[in-house]
Design a protein around this motif. Structure first.
Motif, PDB file in Angstrom:
ATOM      1  N   GLY A  41      45.692  28.671 -20.373  1.00 38.89           N
ATOM      2  CA  GLY A  41      46.409  27.426 -20.605  1.00 38.89           C
ATOM      3  C   GLY A  41      47.607  27.220 -19.714  1.00 38.89           C
ATOM      4  O   GLY A  41      48.409  26.316 -19.952  1.00 38.89           O
ATOM      5  N   ARG A  42      47.775  28.061 -18.696  1.00 40.06           N
ATOM      6  CA  ARG A  42      48.927  27.907 -17.792  1.00 40.06           C
ATOM      7  C   ARG A  42      48.717  26.758 -16.802  1.00 40.06           C
ATOM      8  O   ARG A  42      49.680  26.209 -16.279  1.00 40.06           O
ATOM      9  CB  ARG A  42      49.180  29.205 -17.035  1.00 40.06           C
ATOM     10  CG  ARG A  42      49.466  30.399 -17.927  1.00 40.06           C
ATOM     11  CD  ARG A  42      49.711  31.657 -17.106  1.00 40.06           C
ATOM     12  NE  ARG A  42      49.761  32.842 -17.929  1.00 40.06           N
ATOM     13  CZ  ARG A  42      50.837  33.280 -18.576  1.00 40.06           C
ATOM     14  NH1 ARG A  42      51.969  32.599 -18.467  1.00 40.06           N
ATOM     15  NH2 ARG A  42      50.797  34.357 -19.319  1.00 40.06           N
ATOM     16  N   LEU A  43      47.461  26.433 -16.522  1.00 41.52           N
ATOM     17  CA  LEU A  43      47.115  25.325 -15.632  1.00 41.52           C
ATOM     18  C   LEU A  43      46.156  24.396 -16.359  1.00 41.52           C
ATOM     19  O   LEU A  43      45.304  24.858 -17.133  1.00 41.52           O
ATOM     20  CB  LEU A  43      46.440  25.832 -14.351  1.00 41.52           C
ATOM     21  CG  LEU A  43      47.247  26.728 -13.404  1.00 41.52           C
ATOM     22  CD1 LEU A  43      46.364  27.196 -12.255  1.00 41.52           C
ATOM     23  CD2 LEU A  43      48.457  25.980 -12.858  1.00 41.52           C
ATOM     24  N   ASP A  44      46.288  23.087 -16.110  1.00 43.81           N
ATOM     25  CA  ASP A  44      45.268  22.182 -16.627  1.00 43.81           C
ATOM     26  C   ASP A  44      44.149  22.082 -15.593  1.00 43.81           C
ATOM     27  O   ASP A  44      44.249  22.620 -14.480  1.00 43.81           O
ATOM     28  CB  ASP A  44      45.874  20.813 -16.959  1.00 43.81           C
ATOM     29  CG  ASP A  44      46.530  20.143 -15.759  1.00 43.81           C
ATOM     30  OD1 ASP A  44      47.519  19.418 -15.959  1.00 43.81           O
ATOM     31  OD2 ASP A  44      46.051  20.363 -14.615  1.00 43.81           O
ATOM     32  N   GLY A  62      50.125  32.579   4.367  1.00 44.29           N
ATOM     33  CA  GLY A  62      51.158  31.626   4.025  1.00 44.29           C
ATOM     34  C   GLY A  62      50.628  30.438   3.247  1.00 44.29           C
ATOM     35  O   GLY A  62      51.371  29.810   2.494  1.00 44.29           O
ATOM     36  N   GLU A  63      49.372  30.123   3.398  1.00 42.10           N
ATOM     37  CA  GLU A  63      48.763  29.030   2.646  1.00 42.10           C
ATOM     38  C   GLU A  63      48.290  29.492   1.262  1.00 42.10           C
ATOM     39  O   GLU A  63      48.219  28.690   0.325  1.00 42.10           O
ATOM     40  CB  GLU A  63      47.581  28.448   3.428  1.00 42.10           C
ATOM     41  CG  GLU A  63      47.982  27.763   4.725  1.00 42.10           C
ATOM     42  CD  GLU A  63      46.783  27.350   5.564  1.00 42.10           C
ATOM     43  OE1 GLU A  63      46.984  26.718   6.599  1.00 42.10           O
ATOM     44  OE2 GLU A  63      45.646  27.679   5.183  1.00 42.10           O
ATOM     45  N   LEU A  64      47.970  30.771   1.129  1.00 45.85           N
ATOM     46  CA  LEU A  64      47.488  31.304  -0.150  1.00 45.85           C
ATOM     47  C   LEU A  64      48.634  31.593  -1.131  1.00 45.85           C
ATOM     48  O   LEU A  64      48.534  31.311  -2.322  1.00 45.85           O
ATOM     49  CB  LEU A  64      46.690  32.589   0.082  1.00 45.85           C
ATOM     50  CG  LEU A  64      45.280  32.446   0.642  1.00 45.85           C
ATOM     51  CD1 LEU A  64      44.681  33.820   0.895  1.00 45.85           C
ATOM     52  CD2 LEU A  64      44.398  31.663  -0.323  1.00 45.85           C
ATOM     53  N   GLU A  65      49.722  32.178  -0.626  1.00 41.36           N
ATOM     54  CA  GLU A  65      50.790  32.665  -1.505  1.00 41.36           C
ATOM     55  C   GLU A  65      51.392  31.583  -2.399  1.00 41.36           C
ATOM     56  O   GLU A  65      51.614  31.823  -3.595  1.00 41.36           O
ATOM     57  CB  GLU A  65      51.867  33.330  -0.648  1.00 41.36           C
ATOM     58  CG  GLU A  65      52.872  34.171  -1.423  1.00 41.36           C
ATOM     59  CD  GLU A  65      54.023  33.336  -1.993  1.00 41.36           C
ATOM     60  OE1 GLU A  65      54.293  32.262  -1.432  1.00 41.36           O
ATOM     61  OE2 GLU A  65      54.614  33.758  -3.002  1.00 41.36           O
ATOM     62  N   PRO A  66      51.672  30.360  -1.924  1.00 43.56           N
ATOM     63  CA  PRO A  66      52.269  29.350  -2.809  1.00 43.56           C
ATOM     64  C   PRO A  66      51.376  28.951  -3.981  1.00 43.56           C
ATOM     65  O   PRO A  66      51.872  28.454  -4.994  1.00 43.56           O
ATOM     66  CB  PRO A  66      52.513  28.155  -1.870  1.00 43.56           C
ATOM     67  CG  PRO A  66      52.569  28.749  -0.504  1.00 43.56           C
ATOM     68  CD  PRO A  66      51.597  29.876  -0.525  1.00 43.56           C
ATOM     69  N   LEU A  67      50.061  29.188  -3.855  1.00 49.50           N
ATOM     70  CA  LEU A  67      49.143  28.767  -4.912  1.00 49.50           C
ATOM     71  C   LEU A  67      49.299  29.580  -6.189  1.00 49.50           C
ATOM     72  O   LEU A  67      48.932  29.118  -7.273  1.00 49.50           O
ATOM     73  CB  LEU A  67      47.695  28.873  -4.412  1.00 49.50           C
ATOM     74  CG  LEU A  67      47.349  28.039  -3.170  1.00 49.50           C
ATOM     75  CD1 LEU A  67      45.917  28.306  -2.720  1.00 49.50           C
ATOM     76  CD2 LEU A  67      47.553  26.550  -3.455  1.00 49.50           C
ATOM     77  N   VAL A  68      49.831  30.802  -6.092  1.00 47.61           N
ATOM     78  CA  VAL A  68      49.979  31.669  -7.277  1.00 47.61           C
ATOM     79  C   VAL A  68      51.415  32.143  -7.464  1.00 47.61           C
ATOM     80  O   VAL A  68      51.671  33.065  -8.233  1.00 47.61           O
ATOM     81  CB  VAL A  68      49.030  32.890  -7.168  1.00 47.61           C
ATOM     82  CG1 VAL A  68      47.582  32.448  -7.230  1.00 47.61           C
ATOM     83  CG2 VAL A  68      49.292  33.665  -5.885  1.00 47.61           C
ATOM     84  N   ARG A  69      52.346  31.528  -6.764  1.00 45.13           N
ATOM     85  CA  ARG A  69      53.742  31.973  -6.814  1.00 45.13           C
ATOM     86  C   ARG A  69      54.317  31.863  -8.223  1.00 45.13           C
ATOM     87  O   ARG A  69      55.127  32.683  -8.648  1.00 45.13           O
ATOM     88  CB  ARG A  69      54.569  31.151  -5.830  1.00 45.13           C
ATOM     89  CG  ARG A  69      56.026  31.563  -5.736  1.00 45.13           C
ATOM     90  CD  ARG A  69      56.751  30.687  -4.725  1.00 45.13           C
ATOM     91  NE  ARG A  69      56.224  30.883  -3.389  1.00 45.13           N
ATOM     92  CZ  ARG A  69      56.344  29.988  -2.397  1.00 45.13           C
ATOM     93  NH1 ARG A  69      56.950  28.838  -2.631  1.00 45.13           N
ATOM     94  NH2 ARG A  69      55.844  30.243  -1.205  1.00 45.13           N
ATOM     95  N   ASP A  70      53.886  30.863  -9.005  1.00 39.94           N
ATOM     96  CA  ASP A  70      54.425  30.647 -10.353  1.00 39.94           C
ATOM     97  C   ASP A  70      53.510  31.174 -11.453  1.00 39.94           C
ATOM     98  O   ASP A  70      53.655  30.799 -12.617  1.00 39.94           O
ATOM     99  CB  ASP A  70      54.689  29.158 -10.579  1.00 39.94           C
ATOM    100  CG  ASP A  70      53.432  28.310 -10.395  1.00 39.94           C
ATOM    101  OD1 ASP A  70      52.429  28.847  -9.856  1.00 39.94           O
ATOM    102  OD2 ASP A  70      53.451  27.120 -10.771  1.00 39.94           O
TER     103      ASP A  70
END
Length: 256
Positions: A41-44, A62-70
């Motif tokens: 439930g962390r993402l819709d 650099g393109e992958l890391e922001p996708l799971v940073r949070d």
């Protein structure tokens, strides 16, 4: 020679990690983190689709890391749950060095009241005397407190706030051990267990508000009474004014 030496001593430029090319396995690991996140439930679904598509089309780290940073790493420790609310402030009154562990009154009396720290175990003994234990302003060494009372031809009076969790389990022999003070308390409040023996004597537990709370309620009642008194005066003044206008209107009608 100097130019050659300088060229040999120079260190090569290190590649930027963010600019390194991503592998298929790395893209799949990111996709797995996203699947865990949507299942929890962390993402819709809309966010999940956007990030998953970006993961599979990413070319660099650099393109992958922001996708799971949070997002948390699967299998990692869950974030600590927030501390429960403590509207009554009991948490601030738990802990500290005990002030006294015993009260004795032989043909006399003792008092424990005001600001003091109640130990985990407190013993009260009275012989033809009396003891007063007031916990309303006290701190507590621990959330669990036991007060043992032995009243021989004497008495012990224990006063607690209404919110304290109180349990009474003493015995009265030719005397009284008042159990009416045992009441469930507020969440987070200290638990006070009163036990012992009353022989030709008495032990009672009374629930009273703290002095500042009593003062606040007294002032509140005084304020409400004053407001009600002002309202009654205003109502009477308006009634008198209405009667005066009504009489004046009747007189004018009679004149015509």
């Amino acid at each position: 020679m100097t130019s050659a030496g300088s060229s040999q001593g120079a260190s090569p430029d290190l590649p930027d990690p963010a600019g390194m090319r991503a592998s298929d396995a790395e893209r799949e690991r990111i996709a797995e983190v996203l699947r865990e996140a949507v299942a929890e439930g962390r993402l819709d679904m809309e966010e999940f689709d956007e990030r998953l598509n970006a993961a599979y089309t990413a070319r660099t780290h650099g393109e992958l890391e922001p996708l799971v940073r949070d997002l948390p790493v699967p299998g990692g420790a869950a974030p600590a749950a927030p501390a429960p609310a403590d509207p009554s402030g009991w948490r601030e009154r738990i802990g500290g060095t005990p002030t006294s562990s015993m009260g004795i009154a032989i043909m006399g009396g003792f008092q424990r009241k005001g600001t003091w720290t109640v130990p985990r175990r407190f013993t009260a003994f009275t012989l033809m005397g009396g003891g007063e234990i007031d916990l309303r302003e006290a701190r507590f060494e621990d959330r669990e407190v036991v007060i043992r009372c032995f009243a021989l031809m004497g008495g012990v009076q224990i006063t607690v706030e209404p919110g304290v969790d109180t349990h009474v389990s003493g015995i009265g022999v030719m005397g009284g051990f008042d159990h009416s003070g045992g009441v469930e308390g507020e969440p987070g409040a200290p638990r006070v267990t009163v036990t012992g023996l009353a022989l030709f004597g008495g032990v009672s537990v009374e629930r009273k508000l703290r002095k500042e709370e009593q003062k606040r309620l007294k002032e509140e009642r005084r304020r409400v009474k004053a407001e009600r008194r002002d309202e009654l005066r205003t109502e009477r003044r308006e009634e008198r004014e209405e009667r005066r206008l009504s009489l004046e209107k009747d007189r004018r009608r009679d004149d015509y």
